[in-house]
Structures are given as C-alpha cells and as structure tokens.
Enzyme design. Structure first.
Site, short mmCIF file in Angstrom:
data_model
loop_
_atom_site.label_atom_id
_atom_site.label_comp_id
_atom_site.label_asym_id
_atom_site.label_seq_id
_atom_site.Cartn_x
_atom_site.Cartn_y
_atom_site.Cartn_z
N ASP A 250 17.44 39.24 36.20
CA ASP A 250 18.42 40.24 36.31
C ASP A 250 19.53 39.67 35.72
OD1 ASP A 250 17.89 38.54 38.68
OD2 ASP A 250 19.68 39.43 39.40
N ASP A 260 26.63 36.63 34.02
CA ASP A 260 26.78 36.45 35.58
C ASP A 260 26.70 34.88 35.73
OD1 ASP A 260 26.47 38.87 36.44
OD2 ASP A 260 24.30 38.81 37.11
#
Ligand code: AMP
Ligand code: MG
Length: 495
Positions: A250, A260
């Site tokens: 993810d 991220d």
C-alpha cells in the site's frame, strides 16, 4: 468574485466505486508550519492567495475549497508480508486534482485530516513531527532528482493528539502524480471485481502511460512500465542511501514516485543490513533488501492484473512472469549507471563487469570500516583535485586499507583522458554533500514539537533542498552524527 484557489478537475472521484466522498474534520487553531511557494507556482496556483488566512483554513481542513470533491480512497495491502484486504485512506483525503503548468494531472491530498470510513481504530490524525519529517525528506528527495510525492503545505491544528505521549496535531497537504498504489489494485482484485481492476488500470494508464491508451495489450505494457519505473526508483534510493522503511504494497505507487514517508531515513555508515524502523523487527525492509522487496511487491501487482493480461490463465501467468523477471535487468542497469556516475566514470558496456566490481569493492570497504556512505562518494572529488586528506579522514586509522582501491579507481578515471577537474565537477553535481542527517532531522522535529520553534526545521529544509553546493556556513550539516547521536537511532511510523 475572486478566482478559486485551485482549478480542480477531479477525475478519480468520478470513477465509480473506487473511493468514498468524505469531509475533512474541523480543527480548533490552525497555524502555519510550511507553505511551498515554488511548488504552488509549478502547479499553476497563486502562492500569495494560498498564503492568506483563507489558505490556512483550507490547509487545516476547516474550509473545503471551491471545486474540491474530497474522497477517501479504497486500498488494501500486504503489510510486512501479511495481507489486509481493507486499509484505505484512514487519515487521508484526496481533495481533488489540478493540471499543472506542464499539463500533468497532480493529486492534492490531505494527511491527518480526521477519521474516515477506513479509519478502523485510528483517530485519523497526524502529529507535527511526522508531518515535518515528510516535508523535509520528500523535498530532499525531490532536490536529489528522485521521483517523489511533494509537500505543498503543513499546518498545525492546535489539537493535542494521543500517541505514546500527547503530541501537537498537524495536517500535511501532499501532491502526487497519483495516489494509486499496488494496494489499490489489490483491494478490487481481492473482491474478484475484475471490472473495477480494469477501470482503475485504464485510469492509471491514462495518467501515467498515455501512449498506451487504446492499445489492446495495454495492461501488460502498463505493468512492464511500472516494473521499469520501480526498478529505476529503487536504484535511485540505493544510490543516495535512502531507506524507505515500510515498503508495504500500500506504500508503493504505480506512478514510480516515492510515497509514504513514515520511518524512512538515510544511511550514514554504509551497512546493507541497516534498519531504522522501530516496527521492522526482522529487518524485512533493511537497506539492502529494498530491490528484492520491490520485486516481491510487483509480483503482487501482477496477480491483480492477470485477468487483464490474457483470457487464458497460463498465458497470462507466463507473460507476467516474463515482465517481472525483467526487473533485475532494469535495476542492475540503473544501479550500475548511477554508481558509475558517482565515481565520475563514463560507462560503456565493455566496462560493465569491471566497473561493477570497482563499485562493489568500495562499498565493501565502507561496510568493513563503517565509513559514511554520502561523504565516502562526495569527498572522492577532492582526491581528484589533489586533496586526499578529507577522504582519508573518513576511514580513521584504517585508511591504508583503501590504497589499492584508490589506485584502481584513479587508473580507471585517468584512462578516460579527461581533465581531472572536469570529472570532479561532474561528481559534485551527482554526489550530494547534504542529506537529511538523522540527528539534524530529530533536532528539528523536536524543537517544532516541544516549543513550536520552526527555525531548525526551516534551516534544515533550506540545506537539504540545495544538496550539491558547498557552503561554508552549512559545513557542519554535511557531517554524520557522532556515535552518541546515531547509536540505536530509531524511527517511527507516523501513527
Ligand atoms: P501507513 O502506515 O501510513 O502507511 O498507514 C497504513 C494504514 O493505516 C492506512 O490505511 C492508513 O490510512 C491507516 N492509518 C495510519 N494511521 C492512522 C490513524 N492515525 N488513523 C486512522 N488510520 C490510520
Ligand atoms: Mg501508507
């Protein structure tokens, strides 16, 4: 009437069933932490207007700007190897998309904007420290020429959020080529929703590989393109000592941008086993494991696309396997070329083996002597300028061990027949002097968190966004932390 702050055009929100409309949470007392005016300009936005109180209210989540259609995006993901069929934007929202000055569609998204239907047990919030870490590291990566999401704004919310200790809350506004992750495909594949996998893939192709639109074999070609982008990206990480820290599926884009920034950090002493993340207890995401993990994640992406590759399962699998096997070749080529540049070498296929051995010997020496990765390359240019001392100082009293390697390298450089000063200048434009040193990042985040003092953050941001130019004022910021500063250094996810 004044013109809208963002000329939104929200293609993702229009795709049926890929996201959930949602609103950011209101916060009590917004205060600026950062506004990236250069990026605002690149996006075709009015930086002055964004810097207003109106802009502050928008970046805090208190005022949804005209034209925005905030949505929480659905995604799944393998986290440390285990599959979660439902993750999604638990503390993020895609506000909308704008077309930048170069005609590229860019996502504008919040992180830390409150709970969503995907929040599970979480509070949907982010803390000042991790938000500023993402600003620092993502902007440093951009300055190093590495594809990455960017940080447009950061705002403190005036809220106290509960973590291991109470922390000041913040909202980050992130800009990305898209937020489509390997895990986004996994979400729909896990539900056997092939039509949505196709819808998502066609959208991703339109954004990231427009040349493939309409081609019958576009899904396989798209997959190959993602494999190539990720191979190049991870090779770039390896060439600057970047450790992502949480390469779950993810947290891997199909655009090829780094995304991220949680427990990420840069290597100091070179050691491929280096792990900083407090939750990566088995070293799954250690520095040296990153290429293998990227390939593993790409295998998970292939699994979601198999029905689009070919109606016949065996043929689909064979095509996917061939494409995935291409990863190693792409990675090796990029890795070698990047490291060759770091050594000032102009490569040609005949030199591949010898050059690879030359790079690896230097890395082995660095590993054996815990030499600083960044300066171990950067200071080589001084050797070419006849000042050996600074480079030798990196090896302490062990520098005699480097003599053979230096001689081999110098011979290889000499054989190019270029003036040494030209090679040195080229190396200085490739090997950064300034990376976000872990102890400086910690100091900056601590001052911002404990007393709202942003000076160290601002100074460090200025330094790491101009990584190649030597400046005497900033000289100390180029140095690694002392053993006391760096021993047992641990990073944490932003949660
Ligand atoms: P990350 O570690 O940021 O990649 O997040 C992994 C998953 O956990 C994503 O689905 C996030 O949206 C979710 N998540 C992380 N932190 C929070 C939080 N404070 N509240 C709600 N969801 C969160
Ligand atoms: Mg994530």
């Amino acid at each position: 009437m004044s013109s809208p702050l963002f000329p939104f055009d929200n293609a993702y929100a229009r795709l049926d069933g890929l996201s959930v409309p949602w609103q950011p949470a209101a916060v009590p007392a917004p205060r600026w932490l950062h506004l990236n005016r250069g990026l605002a300009d690149e996006l075709g936005l009015d930086a002055e207007a964004l810097a207003s109180d109106d802009g502050l209210a928008v970046f805090a989540g208190n005022r949804v700007p005209e034209g925005a259609q905030p949505v929480a995006q659905a995604y799944a993901g393998h986290q440390f190897g285990g599959f979660s069929p439902q993750l999604g934007d638990g503390r993020a929202l895609l506000l909308g998309e704008v077309i930048d000055r170069q005609g590229r569609r860019r996502d504008i998204a919040f992180k830390g904007s409150g709970r969503t239907p995907f929040s599970r047990g979480g509070d949907g919030k982010a803390a000042v420290g991790p938000v500023l870490r993402e600003v620092l590291i993502s902007e440093a990566m951009h300055a190093l020429g590495i594809p990455t999401t960017r940080a447009l704004a950061a705002v403190a919310t005036g809220e106290t959020i509960r973590r291991e200790r109470p922390l000041p809350g913040a909202v980050l506004t992130r800009v990305a080529a898209s937020h489509i992750r390997v895990g986004t495909f996994q979400f729909f594949a896990a539900r056997s929703d092939t039509e949505r996998v196709r819808l998502l893939a066609d959208h991703a192709i339109g954004r990231h590989d427009p040349a493939l639109v309409g081609r019958e074999d576009r899904f396989l070609a798209f997959y190959e393109a993602v494999v190539q982008r990720q191979a190049r990206l991870v090779a770039q990480w390896m060439s600057v000592g970047f450790i992502h820290g949480v390469m779950n599926t993810d947290n891997m884009t199909v655009s090829g941008e780094t995304i991220d920034y949680g427990p990420c950090a840069f290597l100091e002493p070179y050691d491929p086993q280096t792990v900083f993340s407090s939750i990566d207890t088995h070293g799954r995401y250690a520095f040296g494991n990153q290429p293998g993990i990227a390939q593993w994640n790409l295998a998970r992406l292939a699994e979601t696309l198999l029905p689009l590759f070919h109606a016949d399962e065996e043929q689909a699998l064979a095509a996917a396997t061939r494409a995935l096997e291409g990863f190693a070749g792409h990675f090796d080529r990029h890795w070698l070329n990047l490291h060759r540049l770091k050594l000032g070498l102009r490569g040609d296929a005949a030199d591949d083996e010898a050059d690879r051995a030359l790079v690896n010997s230097l890395l082995q020496l660095m590993h054996g002597h815990r030499a600083d990765f960044t300066l171990g390359f950067r200071r080589l240019s001084s050797v070419l300028r006849g000042a050996l001392q600074d480079w030798l100082a990196l090896w302490g009293d062990q520098h005699a061990a480097t003599g053979d390697w230096l001689a081999r390298w110098q011979q290889r450089v000499d054989a190019q027949g270029e003036p040494a000063h030209d090679v040195a200048a080229r190396m200085d434009a490739t090997n950064p002097l300034f990376i976000p040193r872990n102890h400086l990042v910690e100091n900056a985040l601590e001052a911002a968190t404990e007393s709202g003092d942003l000076r160290a953050f601002e100074r460090l941001l200025t330094i790491v966004t101009d990584p190649y130019t030597e400046r005497s004022d900033d000289a100390p910021a180029a140095l690694p932390g002392t053993p006391e500063q760096t021993q047992g250094y641990r990073t944490f996810c932003g949660t």
